[in-house]
Design a protein around this motif. Structure first.
Motif, PDB file in Angstrom:
ATOM      1  N   PHE A   1      -5.107  -8.137   0.456  1.00  0.00           N
ATOM      2  CA  PHE A   1      -3.797  -8.646   0.880  1.00  0.00           C
ATOM      3  C   PHE A   1      -3.356  -9.752  -0.069  1.00  0.00           C
ATOM      4  N   VAL A   2      -2.091  -9.672  -0.525  1.00  0.00           N
ATOM      5  CA  VAL A   2      -1.518 -10.702  -1.397  1.00  0.00           C
ATOM      6  C   VAL A   2      -0.242 -11.205  -0.736  1.00  0.00           C
ATOM      7  N   ARG A   3      -0.198 -12.495  -0.442  1.00  0.00           N
ATOM      8  CA  ARG A   3       1.002 -13.102   0.149  1.00  0.00           C
ATOM      9  C   ARG A   3       1.934 -13.519  -0.977  1.00  0.00           C
ATOM     10  N   SER A   4       3.031 -12.773  -1.157  1.00  0.00           N
ATOM     11  CA  SER A   4       3.948 -13.031  -2.263  1.00  0.00           C
ATOM     12  C   SER A   4       4.877 -14.198  -1.971  1.00  0.00           C
ATOM     13  N   ARG A   5       5.330 -14.310  -0.734  1.00  0.00           N
ATOM     14  CA  ARG A   5       6.227 -15.375  -0.299  1.00  0.00           C
ATOM     15  C   ARG A   5       5.798 -15.805   1.105  1.00  0.00           C
ATOM     16  N   GLN A   6       6.393 -16.886   1.611  1.00  0.00           N
ATOM     17  CA  GLN A   6       6.079 -17.324   2.966  1.00  0.00           C
ATOM     18  C   GLN A   6       6.406 -16.240   3.985  1.00  0.00           C
ATOM     19  N   ALA A   7       7.469 -15.453   3.700  1.00  0.00           N
ATOM     20  CA  ALA A   7       7.954 -14.478   4.687  1.00  0.00           C
ATOM     21  C   ALA A   7       7.298 -13.111   4.581  1.00  0.00           C
ATOM     22  N   PHE A   8       6.680 -12.786   3.450  1.00  0.00           N
ATOM     23  CA  PHE A   8       6.137 -11.434   3.310  1.00  0.00           C
ATOM     24  C   PHE A   8       5.014 -11.378   2.278  1.00  0.00           C
ATOM     25  N   GLY A   9       4.326 -10.222   2.270  1.00  0.00           N
ATOM     26  CA  GLY A   9       3.267  -9.986   1.310  1.00  0.00           C
ATOM     27  C   GLY A   9       2.987  -8.499   1.208  1.00  0.00           C
ATOM     28  N   PHE A  10       1.895  -8.132   0.507  1.00  0.00           N
ATOM     29  CA  PHE A  10       1.572  -6.718   0.304  1.00  0.00           C
ATOM     30  C   PHE A  10       0.085  -6.496   0.544  1.00  0.00           C
ATOM     31  N   LEU A  11      -0.214  -5.376   1.199  1.00  0.00           N
ATOM     32  CA  LEU A  11      -1.588  -5.011   1.500  1.00  0.00           C
ATOM     33  C   LEU A  11      -1.918  -3.695   0.801  1.00  0.00           C
ATOM     34  N   THR A  12      -3.010  -3.663   0.066  1.00  0.00           N
ATOM     35  CA  THR A  12      -3.449  -2.463  -0.640  1.00  0.00           C
ATOM     36  C   THR A  12      -4.754  -1.960  -0.025  1.00  0.00           C
ATOM     37  N   ILE A  13      -4.802  -0.667   0.307  1.00  0.00           N
ATOM     38  CA  ILE A  13      -6.006  -0.081   0.908  1.00  0.00           C
ATOM     39  C   ILE A  13      -6.433   1.154   0.126  1.00  0.00           C
ATOM     40  N   THR A  14      -7.740   1.463   0.220  1.00  0.00           N
ATOM     41  CA  THR A  14      -8.278   2.609  -0.529  1.00  0.00           C
ATOM     42  C   THR A  14      -9.262   3.437   0.293  1.00  0.00           C
ATOM     43  N   THR A  15      -9.395   3.155   1.598  1.00  0.00           N
ATOM     44  CA  THR A  15     -10.337   3.912   2.416  1.00  0.00           C
ATOM     45  C   THR A  15      -9.644   4.546   3.615  1.00  0.00           C
ATOM     46  N   LYS A  16     -10.242   5.630   4.130  1.00  0.00           N
ATOM     47  CA  LYS A  16      -9.701   6.359   5.262  1.00  0.00           C
ATOM     48  C   LYS A  16      -9.686   5.492   6.524  1.00  0.00           C
ATOM     49  N   ALA A  17     -10.742   4.702   6.714  1.00  0.00           N
ATOM     50  CA  ALA A  17     -10.822   3.852   7.907  1.00  0.00           C
ATOM     51  C   ALA A  17      -9.699   2.824   7.922  1.00  0.00           C
TER      52      ALA A  17
ATOM     53  N   LYS B   1     -15.929   4.708   6.844  1.00  0.00           N
ATOM     54  CA  LYS B   1     -15.480   3.449   6.249  1.00  0.00           C
ATOM     55  C   LYS B   1     -15.397   3.560   4.732  1.00  0.00           C
ATOM     56  N   GLU B   2     -16.355   4.290   4.158  1.00  0.00           N
ATOM     57  CA  GLU B   2     -16.425   4.376   2.707  1.00  0.00           C
ATOM     58  C   GLU B   2     -15.638   5.550   2.141  1.00  0.00           C
ATOM     59  N   GLU B   3     -15.132   6.436   3.015  1.00  0.00           N
ATOM     60  CA  GLU B   3     -14.394   7.602   2.525  1.00  0.00           C
ATOM     61  C   GLU B   3     -13.152   7.151   1.757  1.00  0.00           C
TER      62      GLU B   3
END
Length: 366
Positions: free
Chosen positions: A61-77, A26-28
């Motif tokens: 997770f950031v919801r930019s508009r009603q129809a879409f958004g962006f998810l940022t991840i930094t771990t292997k899990a 999880k932390e990797e």
């Protein structure tokens, strides 16, 4: 008793090791990855939270508009979770920006900044307050974009990892640019109102992969470019469709060599028979699909194919067309069904909304 105690201790050690391995995974840490999350039209923030409940607290997770958004991840899990994700949301990984291709003649790196019309100069200053004094921002008047140039590696690292509201891409020198997609099959669009490039790109992606969107907001029109003519032709069916309350006008953009010397009699201006304005309702493609009898179908299983949809909807009327958009990872989870008459369309709205197909309750609306 001693043997039982030894076995219990051994089992406890195994469980602790499994737990430790799981926590380490999880932390990797991995290099930051960003995912575009589409098809959020009917999902609440709570729904999205349930879809991504398997992610760690490190994911953002950031919801930019009603129809879409962006998810940022930094771990292997979290990366494993996103790689195997099969839920309702359309997921596409955003490719990392080219760290070398944007070097200008003076040695600086130049970045395209899109979506600036939503911010004041003061807000932009706050958004980029971490940049050094070496960074120069050029906001293009009456456009939805600008450029930042800098020689500072710290600035470059910040812009390449940026995950805020604006769109940032490396801007290549003119000598490295190859027509910027001008020869790609394109649509001419207008009447898009306050919708911006992100809104247009998300909406037109239902016809295929959008190469780029270019809006001339001060002149009220723009262009959407695709890789193939087939995708572009599908997009023509969005003529007179509605995006965020605005009724779009969409037609084929012809290349200069196809237009000839004078005005394009088939698409714009006035013809010699006295007709005014642009031709409406299908343009050069003939009748095309009847958009007024077309319905949106959402929450589709990724196992659903066009024949499945046609079989279900043919029970209430004559189906003339079924279209299921495809992404890089396969079906996007929604589609469109066209009927030969308004009666079939109305029956589908009344009878099939919430119907079960491949274990999912589909959504049917206009």
């Amino acid at each position: 008793d001693d043997e039982d105690s030894d076995e219990e201790e051994e089992e406890e050690k195994v469980e602790k090791k499994k737990s430790s391995d799981s926590e380490e995974k999880k932390e990797e840490k991995i290099e930051q990855k960003k995912f575009f999350c589409g098809n959020l039209f009917d999902l609440t923030d709570e729904d999205i939270g349930k879809e991504f409940s398997g992610l760690s607290d490190n994911a953002e997770f950031v919801r930019s508009r009603q129809a879409f958004g962006f998810l940022t991840i930094t771990t292997k899990a979290d990366l494993d979770f996103m790689t195997n994700y099969k839920g309702t949301i359309n997921i596409e990984e955003k490719k990392s920006k080219d760290s070398n291709g944007g070097t200008q003649a003076d040695g600086s790196m130049k970045f395209y900044i899109g979506g600036v019309s939503q911010m004041t100069d003061e807000q932009l200053g706050e958004e980029f307050k971490t940049l050094s004094d070496d960074a120069v921002f050029d906001r293009i008047p009456n456009r939805d974009f600008g450029f930042i140039s800098t020689k500072s590696q710290k600035d470059i690292d910040f812009l390449q990892s940026y995950s805020g509201k604006l769109r940032i891409n490396v801007s290549k020198p003119r000598s490295e640019q190859k027509n910027s997609g001008r020869d790609k099959p394109s649509c001419f669009i207008k009447d898009y109102g306050q919708n911006n490039e992100d809104d247009i790109k998300e909406y037109f992606s239902q016809a295929g992969t959008v190469v780029d969107v270019y809006l001339l907001k001060d002149r009220g029109f723009g262009f959407v470019r695709y890789n193939t003519e087939e995708e572009r032709n599908r997009a023509l069916d969005l003529n007179y469709s509605t995006l965020n309350g605005e009724t779009l006008f969409v037609k084929e953009q012809q290349r200069r060599e196809e237009r000839g010397g004078g005005r394009d009699r088939r698409g714009g201006g006035r013809d010699r028979n006295g007709g005014g304005g642009f031709q409406r309702g299908g343009g050069q493609r003939g009748g095309g699909r009847d958009r007024k009898n077309r319905l949106f179908v959402g929450n589709l299983s990724y196992d659903s194919v066009e024949d499945d949809i046609r079989d279900v909807f043919s029970k209430v009327g004559t189906v003339t067309d079924v279209y299921l958009p495809q992404g890089d990872r396969g079906p996007k989870g929604y589609g469109f069904v066209s009927f030969a008459s308004s009666e079939g369309k109305e029956k589908a709205l009344n009878q099939l909304n919430g119907a079960e197909l491949h274990g999912r309750n589909i959504r049917v609306n206009e």
